[in-house]
Design an enzyme around this catalytic site. Structure first.
Site, PDB file in Angstrom:
ATOM      1  N   GLU A 173       0.824  -1.229   0.000  1.00  0.00           N
ATOM      2  CA  GLU A 173       0.000   0.000   0.000  1.00  0.00           C
ATOM      3  C   GLU A 173       0.855   1.274   0.000  1.00  0.00           C
ATOM      4  O   GLU A 173       0.681   2.161   0.847  1.00  0.00           O
ATOM      5  CB  GLU A 173      -0.958  -0.005   1.202  1.00  0.00           C
ATOM      6  CG  GLU A 173      -1.991  -1.103   1.095  1.00  0.00           C
ATOM      7  CD  GLU A 173      -3.137  -1.014   2.104  1.00  0.00           C
ATOM      8  OE1 GLU A 173      -3.042  -0.248   3.081  1.00  0.00           O
ATOM      9  OE2 GLU A 173      -4.133  -1.734   1.906  1.00  0.00           O
ATOM     10  N   GLU A 292      -5.566  -8.288  -0.538  1.00  0.00           N
ATOM     11  CA  GLU A 292      -6.266  -7.981   0.723  1.00  0.00           C
ATOM     12  C   GLU A 292      -7.724  -7.735   0.382  1.00  0.00           C
ATOM     13  O   GLU A 292      -8.031  -6.808  -0.376  1.00  0.00           O
ATOM     14  CB  GLU A 292      -5.681  -6.754   1.422  1.00  0.00           C
ATOM     15  CG  GLU A 292      -4.339  -7.003   2.074  1.00  0.00           C
ATOM     16  CD  GLU A 292      -3.861  -5.830   2.931  1.00  0.00           C
ATOM     17  OE1 GLU A 292      -4.707  -5.124   3.540  1.00  0.00           O
ATOM     18  OE2 GLU A 292      -2.639  -5.613   2.968  1.00  0.00           O
TER      19      GLU A 292
HETATM   20  O1  AHR Z   1      -5.179  -5.977   6.803  1.00  0.00           O
HETATM   21  C1  AHR Z   1      -5.058  -4.872   7.655  1.00  0.00           C
HETATM   22  C2  AHR Z   1      -4.332  -3.699   7.005  1.00  0.00           C
HETATM   23  O2  AHR Z   1      -5.126  -3.206   5.962  1.00  0.00           O
HETATM   24  C3  AHR Z   1      -3.020  -3.999   6.342  1.00  0.00           C
HETATM   25  O3  AHR Z   1      -1.958  -3.933   7.224  1.00  0.00           O
HETATM   26  C4  AHR Z   1      -2.900  -2.912   5.320  1.00  0.00           C
HETATM   27  O4  AHR Z   1      -2.166  -3.309   4.193  1.00  0.00           O
HETATM   28  C5  AHR Z   1      -4.332  -2.541   4.991  1.00  0.00           C
HETATM   29  O5  AHR Z   1      -4.541  -1.188   5.072  1.00  0.00           O
END
Ligand code: AHR
Length: 503
Positions: A173, A292
């Site tokens: 990210e 994610e």
């Molecule tokens: O999954 C939780 C968090 O969400 C992770 O650390 C991050 O990559 C995202 O913002």
């Protein structure tokens, strides 16, 4: 009652499902590692300190790949802190989540855990506080056979054989201002390009994932993707997508429609990849890693504050409702519908942190509502994804105009002569009649029709009552003369399994 129709045909192929579509994620965050997968004091812990009850649930899921060690955590991580004798590992302030990191669990422990969990590692390198040099050393430590400083260090740490990590993420990210070492697209694009280049020089057989946007709502989306791919296109194999949804205003019909946003997000990112491919006259195709995804909002609203710099506090621990499992099912279906381009995906996360598996410290472990659709996809979502051309009644939605009551896809496992239809009925109060033309699958019969329903959309599984929401094999799907019919209960997750009859 309304009716939705679809057709099942082995020729309507979307694409081969890469088993890694059903991956997951373990971050050094909250109780995911410590008290989650690793708790040496637990009654069920093995000699490595891995919780046996958690391991058994992960083995039951049969997760193909697990991303590690972050997430936001990785952008401040020194991987060297987590290898070597445990007594010499440093304690650090962990800035991403404001906790204390003891480093008692690190890369080698993760590799051991992966082996026991029968899963493959997907490692992320730190492109926030660090860069190319730490990344090339890390891959040399993990993947080089021996005879060099870092590979011999791994051997000295008790790992004679390389870990052979196949998939590596180039940071996490990096478009997000919350990220340690946040970058502009141009800054990240150059760094990712150079890092990718040298990582592949160390091991040309690896696959690399570049960081896409942290969500479709980011102000830099989709320019971020276009810019960073301009730099990295020939060096990377995937671009990442992340998304989390929540029912913040109690509007469940809209909440259940949010997978349509995920659908658009995937289509847009795939188009950007193809635009850059055309621009570069490239023969290489960059695919998508949705590494994610989940529902995440309960803990954002109601999680108690904890003392900064505490060790493994309960953080980001959503306790999932039944309605969360319905959107979760729609998101899974969406991933399968894009199996031609989404080759990997990671449910964020696996244990305690926005997770299907929950634990009590030194206590019990239980399965959240979302565990079950995930398990079903892992068990039955194999082979090729089929476009079933659904025709569904719709409802009005302010963001998406018309949202279909039926969310569905089918998978066809040719080797095992079996078909699975995954379906969510988004209607909160009406049964949806499903009619499917299955004449292209002669000789097939219904094996079972699994449903997951609940009289209470807010029902949850807890440590005390772990089985409040569970799937049942009680659906009424029937197949006669090639026509399949089923009643999909109001607000339900369904898996209809067909297989060729023996005779
Ligand atoms: O999954 C939780 C968090 O969400 C992770 O650390 C991050 O990559 C995202 O913002």
């Amino acid at each position: 009652m309304q009716t939705a129709k679809l057709s099942l045909d082995p020729l309507y192929r979307i694409g081969e499902i890469d088993p890694r579509l059903y991956g997951s994620f373990i971050e050094h965050l909250g109780r995911a590692v410590y008290h989650g997968i690793y708790e040496p004091d637990h009654d069920t812990a093995d000699t490595d300190g891995f919780r046996g009850d958690v391991l058994a649930m992960v083995q039951e899921l049969n997760v193909p790949i697990v991303r590690y060690p972050g997430g936001n955590f990785v952008s401040g991580y020194n991987w060297e802190d987590g290898v070597g004798p445990k007594g010499q590992r440093p304690k650090r302030l962990e800035l991403a989540w404001r906790t204390l990191e003891t480093n008692q669990f690190g890369t080698n422990e993760f590799m051991d855990w992966c082996q026991k969990a029968n899963t493959a590692p997907m490692l992320a390198v730190n492109l926030g506080s660090r860069g190319l040099d730490a990344a090339r050393n890390y891959i040399e430590y993990c993947n080089h056979p021996g005879g060099t400083y870092w590979s011999d260090l791994r051997k000295a740490h008790g790992y004679a054989e390389p870990h052979d990590v196949r998939v590596w993420c180039l940071g996490n990210e990096m478009d997000g201002p919350w990220q340690i070492g946040h970058k502009t697209a141009a800054e990240y694009g150059r760094l990712a390009e150079e890092t990718a280049k040298v990582m592949k020089w160390v091991d040309p057989t690896i696959e690399l994932v570049a960081c896409g946007s942290s969500g479709s709502g980011m102000p830099t989306f989709p320019e971020w993707e276009a810019t960073i791919l301009d730099h990295t296109y020939e060096h990377v194999d995937y671009i990442s997508l992340h998304t989390y949804y929540g029912n913040y205003d109690g509007n469940t019909p809209h909440f259940l429609a949010l997978s349509l946003d995920m659908d658009n997000f995937i289509a847009t990112v795939a188009s950007i990849c193809d635009y850059i491919k055309a621009k570069k006259r490239s023969k290489h195709t960059v695919n998508l890693s949705f590494d994610e995804w989940n529902v995440w909002y309960h803990s954002r609203i109601n999680e108690p504050k904890f003392e900064p710099w505490s060790f493994a506090p309960p953080q980001v621990e959503d306790i999932y409702t039944f309605e969360d499992a319905l959107l979760f099912g729609c998101m899974l279906i969406t991933l399968i519908k894009h199996a031609d381009r989404v080759k990997m995906a990671c449910l964020a996360q696996l244990v305690n942190v926005i997770a299907p598996i929950m634990t009590e410290n030194c206590g019990t472990a239980w399965k959240q509502t979302i565990f079950y659709p995930y398990l079903h996809a892992l068990q039955y979502g194999r082979g090729v994804a089929l476009n079933v051309n659904p025709c569904s009644p719709v409802y009005d939605d302010a963001e998406f105009d018309a949202a279909p009551y039926l969310e569905t896809v089918a998978t066809y496992d040719e080797a095992n002569e079996s078909v699975a239809i995954f379906a969510v009925n988004r209607s909160l109060d009406e049964v949806l009649i499903l009619e499917a033309d299955g004449r292209a699958f002669p000789g097939y019969q219904v094996i079972e029709h699994i449903t997951m329903t609940s009289p209470d959309l807010q029902a949850r599984n807890t440590a005390e009552q772990p089985n409040t929401v569970t799937p049942q094999v009680n659906g009424d799907a029937a197949l006669a003369d090639g026509m399949l019919t089923a009643n999909l209960p109001a607000a339900s997750w369904n898996v209809i399994r067909l297989a060729k009859s023996a005779g």
